[in-house]
Scaffold this active site. Structure first.
Site, short mmCIF file in Angstrom:
data_model
loop_
_atom_site.label_atom_id
_atom_site.label_comp_id
_atom_site.label_asym_id
_atom_site.label_seq_id
_atom_site.Cartn_x
_atom_site.Cartn_y
_atom_site.Cartn_z
N THR A 229 0.82 -1.22 0.00
CA THR A 229 0.00 0.00 0.00
C THR A 229 0.85 1.27 0.00
O THR A 229 0.65 2.18 -0.82
CB THR A 229 -0.92 0.01 1.22
OG1 THR A 229 -1.64 -1.21 1.29
CG2 THR A 229 -1.90 1.17 1.15
N THR A 230 1.80 1.35 0.94
CA THR A 230 2.62 2.55 1.07
C THR A 230 3.50 2.77 -0.15
O THR A 230 3.92 3.90 -0.43
CB THR A 230 3.46 2.47 2.36
OG1 THR A 230 2.59 2.24 3.46
CG2 THR A 230 4.24 3.74 2.63
N TYR B 72 -13.47 -4.42 -1.69
CA TYR B 72 -14.64 -4.09 -2.51
C TYR B 72 -15.65 -5.23 -2.61
O TYR B 72 -16.84 -5.04 -2.43
CB TYR B 72 -14.21 -3.62 -3.91
CG TYR B 72 -15.36 -3.08 -4.73
CD1 TYR B 72 -15.91 -1.84 -4.45
CD2 TYR B 72 -15.91 -3.83 -5.77
CE1 TYR B 72 -16.99 -1.35 -5.19
CE2 TYR B 72 -16.97 -3.35 -6.52
CZ TYR B 72 -17.52 -2.11 -6.22
OH TYR B 72 -18.57 -1.63 -6.95
N TYR C 253 -2.79 -9.77 5.46
CA TYR C 253 -2.89 -8.35 5.82
C TYR C 253 -4.36 -8.01 6.03
O TYR C 253 -5.14 -7.98 5.08
CB TYR C 253 -2.25 -7.51 4.72
CG TYR C 253 -2.27 -6.02 4.93
CD1 TYR C 253 -2.48 -5.44 6.19
CD2 TYR C 253 -2.03 -5.15 3.87
CE1 TYR C 253 -2.48 -4.07 6.37
CE2 TYR C 253 -2.03 -3.78 4.03
CZ TYR C 253 -2.25 -3.24 5.28
OH TYR C 253 -2.26 -1.88 5.45
N ARG D 223 -9.46 -0.11 4.77
CA ARG D 223 -9.21 -0.02 3.34
C ARG D 223 -10.03 -1.04 2.55
O ARG D 223 -10.42 -0.78 1.41
CB ARG D 223 -7.72 -0.27 3.03
CG ARG D 223 -6.83 0.92 3.37
CD ARG D 223 -5.41 0.65 2.90
NE ARG D 223 -4.55 1.80 3.17
CZ ARG D 223 -4.36 2.82 2.33
NH1 ARG D 223 -5.00 2.84 1.19
NH2 ARG D 223 -3.55 3.80 2.64
N LYS E 288 -0.47 -9.34 9.41
CA LYS E 288 -0.29 -7.91 9.67
C LYS E 288 -1.66 -7.39 10.06
O LYS E 288 -2.57 -7.30 9.24
CB LYS E 288 0.23 -7.20 8.41
CG LYS E 288 0.38 -5.69 8.58
CD LYS E 288 0.78 -5.03 7.27
CE LYS E 288 0.82 -3.51 7.42
NZ LYS E 288 1.14 -2.82 6.14
N ILE F 250 5.04 -3.66 10.57
CA ILE F 250 5.33 -3.20 9.21
C ILE F 250 4.96 -1.73 9.21
O ILE F 250 3.79 -1.37 9.19
CB ILE F 250 4.55 -4.02 8.17
CG1 ILE F 250 4.99 -5.49 8.23
CG2 ILE F 250 4.78 -3.45 6.76
CD1 ILE F 250 4.22 -6.41 7.31
#
Length: 294
Positions: A47-48, A110, A136, A141, A165, A207
């Site tokens: 993501t980052t 989604y 994760y 999100r 995570k 993380i």
């Protein structure tokens, strides 16, 4: 299969030039900065790293560049996830994951699958690769929460699912996972702001987003906790409380890129639909940075 992703993991940013291309020179410098300041492993292309805005060619090119730059000095955890199970399975079966030590795979977003759907999704991913898998969970999100009972079911049934995570923001959920998980399955923090509390609960590392900019101090906090020196670790945690919120108020990685730009580590460029932080946010970040006196 044992989890090797412990301590300070860096959710590595992808720097861009002013004309929007990947800034490999800055990426090289950032990697060396992390490795020289006590990062234990790197989490790449997640993501980052603004991975949704990278082309397929860029995704694999960045992977190859990082593998070559790191050269085995720390483990590499690589993002490979999405909401199309079959596509992820195909990537895992046909992609070149040489030099990669594990896969970070996000809960499908989604689609909002049921807990059984989440179980079958991760079970299929597990069967598609021999690499260790870190799940994760980030409901903010994805719109779906991987519940503790499903996490532990997967941990028990899939040998190469070695960790999660956890970014649900719930210490109670983390505590429940740690209480019921198998012995060889571990929990990593996915939220800088509660990492201190999660490690006190039994998480084995983080993380981290803030670690891109301030790895040495954040790593020191974690190591102090591992040694049972909670008071000293808490002082470091409290030094960063203002930054925790500032780095996410305008979205991630906009905040940490603003901070890194202030430190001269990269240019403050993102790819649409992400944009840099507001000027007022950046000014506040700069003020907090000056006050840290690192």
């Amino acid at each position: 299969m044992n989890n090797i992703f412990r301590g300070l993991g860096i959710a590595l940013v992808t720097p861009f030039t002013d004309d929007g291309k990947i800034d490999y020179e800055s990426l090289s410098s950032i990697i060396e900065y992390q490795l020289g300041n006590d990062a234990d492993f790197l989490c790449i292309l997640a993501t980052t790293g603004e991975t949704p805005c990278l082309s397929t060619e860029e995704y694999w090119a960045v992977k190859e560049f990082i593998v070559k730059q790191v050269n085995g000095r720390v483990p590499l955890l690589m993002g490979c996830g999405g909401n199309n199970t079959a596509a992820i399975v195909e990537t895992l079966k046909t992609g070149d994951f040489s030099g990669i030590d594990g896969i970070l795979s996000i809960c499908p977003y989604y689609n909002k699958p049921s807990q059984e759907g989440l179980y079958q999704h991760f079970k299929a991913i597990s069967a598609a690769t021999k690499l260790p898998i870190v799940m994760y969970n980030v409901p903010g999100r994805t719109g779906i929460n991987l519940k503790p009972e499903t996490t532990c079911r997967l941990a028990n049934d899939c040998d190469n699912i070695v960790a999660i995570k956890e970014a649900s923001g719930s210490i109670e959920q983390v505590d429940e996972i740690i209480k019921y998980k198998p012995k060889d399955f571990e929990v990593l923090s996915g939220d800088d702001a509660i990492t201190f509390h999660m490690i006190a609960t039994g998480a084995v590392g983080v993380i981290s987003v803030i670690g891109n900019a301030l790895p040495k101090e954040f790593s020191r906090m974690i190591r102090l906790e591992f040694r049972g020196q909670f008071e000293a670790a808490q002082k470091i945690h409290h030094k960063f409380t203002d930054l925790y919120s500032l780095l996410f108020v305008d979205g991630n990685p906009a905040g940490v890129k603003a901070l890194m730009s202030e430190m001269g580590l990269l240019k403050n460029n993102l790819r649409l639909p992400l944009v840099p932080t507001r000027l007022t946010t950046r000014q506040k970040i700069a003020e907090v940075l000056k006050g840290l006196k690192l």
